[in-house]
Design a protein around this motif. Structure first.
Motif, PDB file in Angstrom:
ATOM      1  N   ALA A 183     -31.806  -0.927  -8.627  1.00 50.97           N
ATOM      2  CA  ALA A 183     -32.295  -1.799  -7.552  1.00 50.97           C
ATOM      3  C   ALA A 183     -31.584  -3.145  -7.501  1.00 50.97           C
ATOM      4  CB  ALA A 183     -33.799  -2.009  -7.712  1.00 50.97           C
ATOM      5  N   ILE A 184     -31.314  -3.748  -8.648  1.00 48.27           N
ATOM      6  CA  ILE A 184     -30.737  -5.094  -8.650  1.00 48.27           C
ATOM      7  C   ILE A 184     -29.368  -5.158  -7.959  1.00 48.27           C
ATOM      8  CG2 ILE A 184     -29.726  -6.849 -10.181  1.00 48.27           C
ATOM      9  CD1 ILE A 184     -32.126  -6.626 -11.936  1.00 48.27           C
ATOM     10  N   PRO A 185     -28.470  -4.165  -8.136  1.00 46.83           N
ATOM     11  CA  PRO A 185     -27.196  -4.240  -7.406  1.00 46.83           C
ATOM     12  C   PRO A 185     -27.363  -4.315  -5.893  1.00 46.83           C
ATOM     13  CG  PRO A 185     -27.053  -2.624  -9.162  1.00 46.83           C
ATOM     14  CD  PRO A 185     -28.491  -3.041  -9.095  1.00 46.83           C
ATOM     15  N   LEU A 186     -28.454  -3.781  -5.357  1.00 46.50           N
ATOM     16  CA  LEU A 186     -28.688  -3.861  -3.913  1.00 46.50           C
ATOM     17  C   LEU A 186     -28.861  -5.305  -3.466  1.00 46.50           C
ATOM     18  CD1 LEU A 186     -31.162  -0.867  -3.419  1.00 46.50           C
ATOM     19  CD2 LEU A 186     -28.677  -0.899  -3.086  1.00 46.50           C
ATOM     20  N   ALA A 187     -29.512  -6.121  -4.315  1.00 50.05           N
ATOM     21  CA  ALA A 187     -29.673  -7.541  -3.993  1.00 50.05           C
ATOM     22  C   ALA A 187     -28.377  -8.302  -4.218  1.00 50.05           C
ATOM     23  CB  ALA A 187     -30.799  -8.146  -4.834  1.00 50.05           C
ATOM     24  N   VAL A 188     -27.679  -7.943  -5.284  1.00 49.41           N
ATOM     25  CA  VAL A 188     -26.417  -8.632  -5.599  1.00 49.41           C
ATOM     26  C   VAL A 188     -25.421  -8.482  -4.452  1.00 49.41           C
ATOM     27  CG1 VAL A 188     -24.421  -8.667  -7.134  1.00 49.41           C
ATOM     28  CG2 VAL A 188     -26.726  -8.408  -8.089  1.00 49.41           C
ATOM     29  N   TYR A 189     -25.302  -7.265  -3.918  1.00 50.40           N
ATOM     30  CA  TYR A 189     -24.347  -7.003  -2.839  1.00 50.40           C
ATOM     31  C   TYR A 189     -24.968  -7.131  -1.453  1.00 50.40           C
ATOM     32  CZ  TYR A 189     -21.329  -5.339  -6.556  1.00 50.40           C
ATOM     33  OH  TYR A 189     -20.554  -5.269  -7.693  1.00 50.40           O
ATOM     34  N   LYS A 190     -26.230  -7.587  -1.393  1.00 48.30           N
ATOM     35  CA  LYS A 190     -26.935  -7.825  -0.126  1.00 48.30           C
ATOM     36  C   LYS A 190     -26.870  -6.614   0.795  1.00 48.30           C
ATOM     37  CE  LYS A 190     -26.357 -12.826  -0.316  1.00 48.30           C
ATOM     38  NZ  LYS A 190     -25.920 -14.053   0.380  1.00 48.30           N
ATOM     39  N   PHE A 191     -27.278  -5.493   0.241  1.00 50.81           N
ATOM     40  CA  PHE A 191     -27.282  -4.243   0.991  1.00 50.81           C
ATOM     41  C   PHE A 191     -28.282  -4.332   2.145  1.00 50.81           C
ATOM     42  CE2 PHE A 191     -29.080  -0.060   1.815  1.00 50.81           C
ATOM     43  CZ  PHE A 191     -27.951   0.729   1.957  1.00 50.81           C
ATOM     44  N   ASN A 192     -27.851  -4.047   3.368  1.00 47.88           N
ATOM     45  CA  ASN A 192     -28.758  -4.146   4.520  1.00 47.88           C
ATOM     46  C   ASN A 192     -28.481  -3.092   5.589  1.00 47.88           C
ATOM     47  OD1 ASN A 192     -26.356  -5.080   5.557  1.00 47.88           O
ATOM     48  ND2 ASN A 192     -27.199  -6.949   6.436  1.00 47.88           N
ATOM     49  N   ASN A 193     -27.905  -1.957   5.172  1.00 45.92           N
ATOM     50  CA  ASN A 193     -27.637  -0.877   6.125  1.00 45.92           C
ATOM     51  C   ASN A 193     -28.862   0.030   6.199  1.00 45.92           C
ATOM     52  OD1 ASN A 193     -26.737   1.679   7.267  1.00 45.92           O
ATOM     53  ND2 ASN A 193     -24.659   0.881   7.049  1.00 45.92           N
TER      54      ASN A 193
END
Length: 268
Positions: free
Chosen positions: A114-124
């Motif tokens: 989950a944390i990498p999603l915040a690091v890379y600002k995943f928004n697709n």
């Protein structure tokens, strides 16, 4: 870093209200019919309250920015659940050590994914929904289909300390998400608003008193229940900017309840 009085009030309010409401939801789930207990546990609770306070502290648009990653995180929560359940099957004499193993394994999986999603600002949103579908089907097999377990247990009566501990844990998670949204941005708050606080607190208490088979029984229908959990953040993308914090919360929850009733009907 300076925090203004209003923000401190928002943090305190999120802790008290969030903890109380989530504790109430988990108690209801554990006393419900086994066919819908897992669905009730999966109702949007932590995320709904976190989004409300994030919107209040940072603004409704912050919720819309963070919400697209939510469906994929719901899928990650299902992996968290699978890891906890299957680790609970390992026979360890010391119950505390067994619970610690399950907590460590399941939480590590959630954090690593989950944390990498915040690091890379995943928004697709489309990729997020696609990931959710794949992981939900995977979880449906390993949680709902594969285990063939029948258990009969007496209902558990909780002590005041257990009730207070669960409320405090859930409230702390929500307060942390609001703090992260204000200090690090909505993506971090959005990620930790999806931390499975209700799942984990319920796992700990039930695992202490019951065996692995009972955990599988309670969580049997959670993959189906994630339908409502997933609908809420998707709806929030549109309702929060359009109707504000209060109207957006009510609108998104009303839409997610349609998913809840559909899942409950299918389950029955």
């Amino acid at each position: 870093m300076m925090f203004y009085p209003l923000f401190l009030i928002q943090l305190a309010t999120s802790f008290i209200i969030g903890g109380a409401l989530i504790a109430l939801l988990s108690f209801v789930a554990e006393r419900a019919d086994e066919r819908i207990a897992g669905i009730i546990i999966s109702l949007p609770s932590t995320v709904a309250i976190s989004y409300f306070f994030i919107g209040w502290a940072v603004g409704p648009q912050a919720v819309a920015e963070a919400a697209p990653l939510a469906p994929l995180v719901v899928g990650i929560i299902m992996l968290f659940t699978i890891v906890y359940l299957y680790l609970s099957k390992i026979r360890i004499r010391n119950k505390g050590a067994a619970i610690a193993l399950c907590i460590g394994g399941a939480t590590s999986v959630w954090l690593l994914l989950a944390i990498p999603l915040a690091v890379y600002k995943f928004n697709n949103l489309l990729l997020s929904l696609g990931g959710y579908i794949v992981l939900a089907l995977f979880a449906y097999y390993f949680i709902t289909v594969r285990p063939q377990i029948r258990t009969n247990h007496v209902r558990l009566h909780y002590t005041f300390a257990q009730k207070l501990g669960r409320a405090a844990f859930a409230g702390a998670v929500i307060t942390f998400t609001v703090f992260l949204s204000k200090t690090l941005g909505p993506f971090w708050g959005g990620i930790f608003s999806m931390f499975p606080a209700v799942y984990l607190s319920s796992f700990i208490i039930l695992h202490w008193h019951y065996d692995s088979d009972f955990l599988f029984k309670v969580w049997k229908k959670t993959p189906l229940g994630t339908l409502a959990f997933t609908i809420y953040p998707v709806a929030a993308i549109y309702t929060f900017p359009a109707f504000g914090v209060l109207g957006g919360t009510i609108g998104a929850y009303a839409i997610s309840l349609l998913g809840f009733f559909a899942a409950a009907r299918i389950s029955r």
